[in-house]
Design a protein around this motif. Structure first.
Motif, PDB file in Angstrom:
ATOM      1  N   GLN A  76      95.500  39.976  45.154  1.00 24.32           N
ATOM      2  CA  GLN A  76      94.110  40.456  45.214  1.00 24.32           C
ATOM      3  C   GLN A  76      93.324  39.539  45.842  1.00 24.32           C
ATOM      4  N   LYS A  77      93.415  38.294  45.751  1.00 23.81           N
ATOM      5  CA  LYS A  77      92.824  37.276  46.551  1.00 23.81           C
ATOM      6  C   LYS A  77      92.884  37.359  48.002  1.00 23.81           C
ATOM      7  N   LYS A  78      94.075  37.752  48.349  1.00 23.74           N
ATOM      8  CA  LYS A  78      94.227  37.910  49.979  1.00 23.74           C
ATOM      9  C   LYS A  78      93.666  39.057  50.412  1.00 23.74           C
ATOM     10  N   GLU A  79      93.552  40.213  49.631  1.00 25.34           N
ATOM     11  CA  GLU A  79      92.921  41.360  50.017  1.00 25.34           C
ATOM     12  C   GLU A  79      91.355  41.201  50.157  1.00 25.34           C
ATOM     13  N   LEU A  80      90.646  40.112  49.065  1.00 26.85           N
ATOM     14  CA  LEU A  80      89.555  39.807  49.310  1.00 26.85           C
ATOM     15  C   LEU A  80      89.294  39.132  50.566  1.00 26.85           C
ATOM     16  N   LEU A  81      89.979  37.977  50.773  1.00 23.97           N
ATOM     17  CA  LEU A  81      90.071  37.218  51.923  1.00 23.97           C
ATOM     18  C   LEU A  81      90.041  37.946  53.377  1.00 23.97           C
ATOM     19  N   TRP A  82      91.104  39.060  53.385  1.00 26.51           N
ATOM     20  CA  TRP A  82      90.976  40.073  54.753  1.00 26.51           C
ATOM     21  C   TRP A  82      89.487  40.752  54.772  1.00 26.51           C
ATOM     22  N   LYS A  83      89.001  41.254  53.565  1.00 27.04           N
ATOM     23  CA  LYS A  83      87.698  41.917  53.844  1.00 27.04           C
ATOM     24  C   LYS A  83      86.521  40.767  54.307  1.00 27.04           C
ATOM     25  N   ALA A  84      86.756  39.818  53.683  1.00 26.20           N
ATOM     26  CA  ALA A  84      85.657  38.550  54.209  1.00 26.20           C
ATOM     27  C   ALA A  84      85.857  38.353  55.541  1.00 26.20           C
ATOM     28  N   GLU A  85      87.220  38.216  56.033  1.00 25.36           N
ATOM     29  CA  GLU A  85      87.110  37.807  57.440  1.00 25.36           C
ATOM     30  C   GLU A  85      86.893  38.928  58.313  1.00 25.36           C
ATOM     31  N   ASN A 131      82.064  40.408  61.793  1.00 22.23           N
ATOM     32  CA  ASN A 131      80.821  41.258  62.270  1.00 22.23           C
ATOM     33  C   ASN A 131      79.561  40.648  61.803  1.00 22.23           C
ATOM     34  N   GLY A 132      79.809  39.343  61.723  1.00 26.09           N
ATOM     35  CA  GLY A 132      78.475  38.410  61.369  1.00 26.09           C
ATOM     36  C   GLY A 132      78.261  38.127  60.206  1.00 26.09           C
ATOM     37  N   GLY A 133      79.377  38.230  59.266  1.00 22.03           N
ATOM     38  CA  GLY A 133      79.117  37.893  57.784  1.00 22.03           C
ATOM     39  C   GLY A 133      78.997  36.483  57.522  1.00 22.03           C
ATOM     40  N   SER A 134      79.260  35.941  56.427  1.00 22.99           N
ATOM     41  CA  SER A 134      79.215  34.603  55.818  1.00 22.99           C
ATOM     42  C   SER A 134      80.416  33.825  56.117  1.00 22.99           C
ATOM     43  N   HIS A 135      80.485  32.664  56.446  1.00 20.06           N
ATOM     44  CA  HIS A 135      81.835  31.819  56.765  1.00 20.06           C
ATOM     45  C   HIS A 135      82.107  31.228  55.302  1.00 20.06           C
ATOM     46  N   SER A 159      82.139  32.209  52.589  1.00 17.09           N
ATOM     47  CA  SER A 159      82.792  33.114  51.365  1.00 17.09           C
ATOM     48  C   SER A 159      84.345  33.217  51.762  1.00 17.09           C
ATOM     49  N   VAL A 160      84.667  33.047  53.241  1.00 21.10           N
ATOM     50  CA  VAL A 160      85.874  32.805  53.745  1.00 21.10           C
ATOM     51  C   VAL A 160      86.453  31.495  53.112  1.00 21.10           C
ATOM     52  N   VAL A 161      85.658  30.630  53.219  1.00 20.79           N
ATOM     53  CA  VAL A 161      86.078  29.118  52.999  1.00 20.79           C
ATOM     54  C   VAL A 161      86.374  29.030  51.460  1.00 20.79           C
ATOM     55  N   GLU A 162      85.574  29.767  50.531  1.00 23.43           N
ATOM     56  CA  GLU A 162      85.842  29.632  49.182  1.00 23.43           C
ATOM     57  C   GLU A 162      86.946  30.665  48.817  1.00 23.43           C
ATOM     58  N   LEU A 163      87.192  31.625  49.354  1.00 23.82           N
ATOM     59  CA  LEU A 163      88.482  32.630  48.959  1.00 23.82           C
ATOM     60  C   LEU A 163      89.561  31.950  49.420  1.00 23.82           C
ATOM     61  N   ARG A 164      89.634  31.145  50.391  1.00 25.25           N
ATOM     62  CA  ARG A 164      90.748  30.312  50.991  1.00 25.25           C
ATOM     63  C   ARG A 164      91.057  29.277  50.131  1.00 25.25           C
ATOM     64  N   ARG A 165      90.202  28.624  49.286  1.00 23.57           N
ATOM     65  CA  ARG A 165      90.324  27.362  48.357  1.00 23.57           C
ATOM     66  C   ARG A 165      90.808  28.077  47.109  1.00 23.57           C
ATOM     67  N   ASP A 166      90.360  29.421  46.771  1.00 23.11           N
ATOM     68  CA  ASP A 166      90.724  29.862  45.464  1.00 23.11           C
ATOM     69  C   ASP A 166      92.200  30.327  45.913  1.00 23.11           C
ATOM     70  N   LEU A 167      92.476  30.784  46.817  1.00 21.98           N
ATOM     71  CA  LEU A 167      93.957  31.310  47.160  1.00 21.98           C
ATOM     72  C   LEU A 167      95.044  29.989  47.160  1.00 21.98           C
ATOM     73  N   ASN A 168      94.535  29.009  47.727  1.00 18.73           N
ATOM     74  CA  ASN A 168      95.385  27.607  47.774  1.00 18.73           C
ATOM     75  C   ASN A 168      95.640  27.253  46.303  1.00 18.73           C
ATOM     76  N   VAL A 169      94.671  27.415  45.523  1.00 19.28           N
ATOM     77  CA  VAL A 169      94.919  27.065  43.956  1.00 19.28           C
ATOM     78  C   VAL A 169      96.158  27.881  43.288  1.00 19.28           C
ATOM     79  N   LEU A 170      95.854  29.194  43.567  1.00 18.86           N
ATOM     80  CA  LEU A 170      96.908  30.046  42.996  1.00 18.86           C
ATOM     81  C   LEU A 170      98.172  29.881  43.715  1.00 18.86           C
ATOM     82  N   LEU A 171      98.413  29.503  45.178  1.00 19.74           N
ATOM     83  CA  LEU A 171      99.564  29.288  45.656  1.00 19.74           C
ATOM     84  C   LEU A 171     100.222  28.034  44.807  1.00 19.74           C
TER      85      LEU A 171
END
Length: 370
Positions: free
Chosen positions: A304-313, A318-322, A324-336
């Motif tokens: 689920q976190k990967k899917e959110l990360l793909w969407k954020a990337e 397309n000019g979105g927030s960087h 959110s990508v950093v935060e999702l990667r941090r959360d994903l690393n905790v799960l890993l």
């Protein structure tokens, strides 16, 4: 049937090795081509044994970077015909009427060396004629639309690439899913490019008319893996039900101890040993329900976190927030890390240092015990 190509950007990273193994288990590719392995042959041989593939051919790394590898499954005949720092050229089903060429290609990362790579591709075109597929990281784009952010790519560089593909009679196989295969930060700018692709001649397209390429998602690296599906209608995945296990990582959540206490408060009738057996069964049942509803499956959370990360990337492209990508990667690393802890417990190897995050090692030992 499928083929996988990936610029793995160094297999010294344990997470890259785990991601590679998971990709191979899920997609079951016939042939795997890896570029920028940064690894020696003995290191790649361990990976081959781990994924249980039949064959391996290695182009060793040069100094720190580089390195290519071609792996293939049991049941398929692969003859490696030639190689260089740019390619591995092989015949699949060699010696049969179904033979076709697979060339794993890696374009020079430096623009001044790219003409050497194109010269090698033109040389490969002079070989005896067969249905021919070429895929990998070409380190070049065909059109300006294949790049987002940063400086405009010089027209002469793209034209040299287009001319080379024309000489070889190659047609771009296209793709599905995310548009770009690489992203990075250059001089303070986020850049997205389609550097990886598959191309084939007309004979190969006649042999595999429904073949498609998918840009797969990734976590740790800058490059997306390419999955070439030769027969989309025959693609399948297998799922296995896992037995119940008490996970040590549950102890970090107070809900675990509360669930055990509630289960142990029950008062079954019968002999003392029957009480213990009944309470253990109830405890198991309640822990499974609690884990599903409150703690959740780490594997499922990672997906689920990967899917959110793909969407954020994609939004970032397309000019979105960087952020959110950093935060999702941090959360994903905790799960890993949690997943790594889970496999460490299952391996029952107590003499390893608790901080060693080699999930692949733990996973291998744990699964061998089944």
């Amino acid at each position: 049937m499928s083929c996988l190509a990936w610029n793995c950007h160094g297999l010294g990273n344990w997470r890259a090795r785990i991601e590679l193994k998971e990709l191979i288990q899920a997609k079951d590719p016939l042939v795997v081509f890896l570029s920028e392995t940064w690894s020696k042959k003995d290191q790649l041989e361990k990976i081959r044994c781990n994924i249980k593939y039949a064959g391996l051919f290695v182009v060793p790394k040069q100094d720190v970077g580089g390195g290519l590898a071609l792996l293939w499954k049991h049941g398929v005949t692969v003859w490696v015909d030639s190689f260089s720092r740019f390619h591995i050229d092989a015949k699949v089903h060699g010696g049969s009427a179904d033979a076709w060429r697979f060339t794993g290609f890696y374009g020079a990362p430096d623009a001044q060396d790219r003409e050497d790579a194109w010269a090698m591709m033109r040389l490969l075109n002079s070989k005896p004629h067969l249905p021919w597929l070429c895929m990998g990281d070409f380190n070049e784009i065909l059109f300006t639309e294949e790049k987002g952010g940063g400086r405009i790519r010089p027209h002469c560089q793209m034209q040299a690439f287009r001319d080379t593909l024309d000489v070889c009679g190659f047609v771009d196989l296209g793709f599905t899913d995310p548009e770009f295969t690489w992203n990075g930060n250059r001089h303070g700018h986020i850049i997205w490019e389609r550097l990886d692709r598959g191309v084939a001649n007309h004979d190969w397209l006649e042999k595999f008319p429904t073949a498609t390429i998918r840009h797969l998602h990734y976590v740790e690296l800058d490059y997306r893996p390419l999955l070439l599906i030769l027969d989309p209608n025959g693609e399948s995945q297998r799922w296995k039900r896992k037995p119940f296990r008490f996970e040590e990582m549950w102890l970090a959540d107070r809900g675990c101890s509360d669930t055990v206490l509630r289960a142990w408060e029950s008062q079954p009738r019968g002999q003392p040993m029957f009480w213990v057996s009944t309470k253990l069964k109830k405890c198991k049942k309640m822990l499974k329900a609690w884990s599903k509803d409150h703690f959740g499956s780490v594997k499922k959370q990672i997906v689920q976190k990967k899917e959110l990360l793909w969407k954020a990337e994609e939004e970032l492209a397309n000019g979105g927030s960087h952020d959110s990508v950093v935060e999702l990667r941090r959360d994903l690393n905790v799960l890993l890390d949690k997943e790594n802890h889970m496999w460490a417990q299952r391996s029952r190897i107590q003499w390893l240092i608790n901080g060693d995050r080699n999930t692949g090692y733990f996973h291998g030992v744990a699964t061998q015990r089944k």
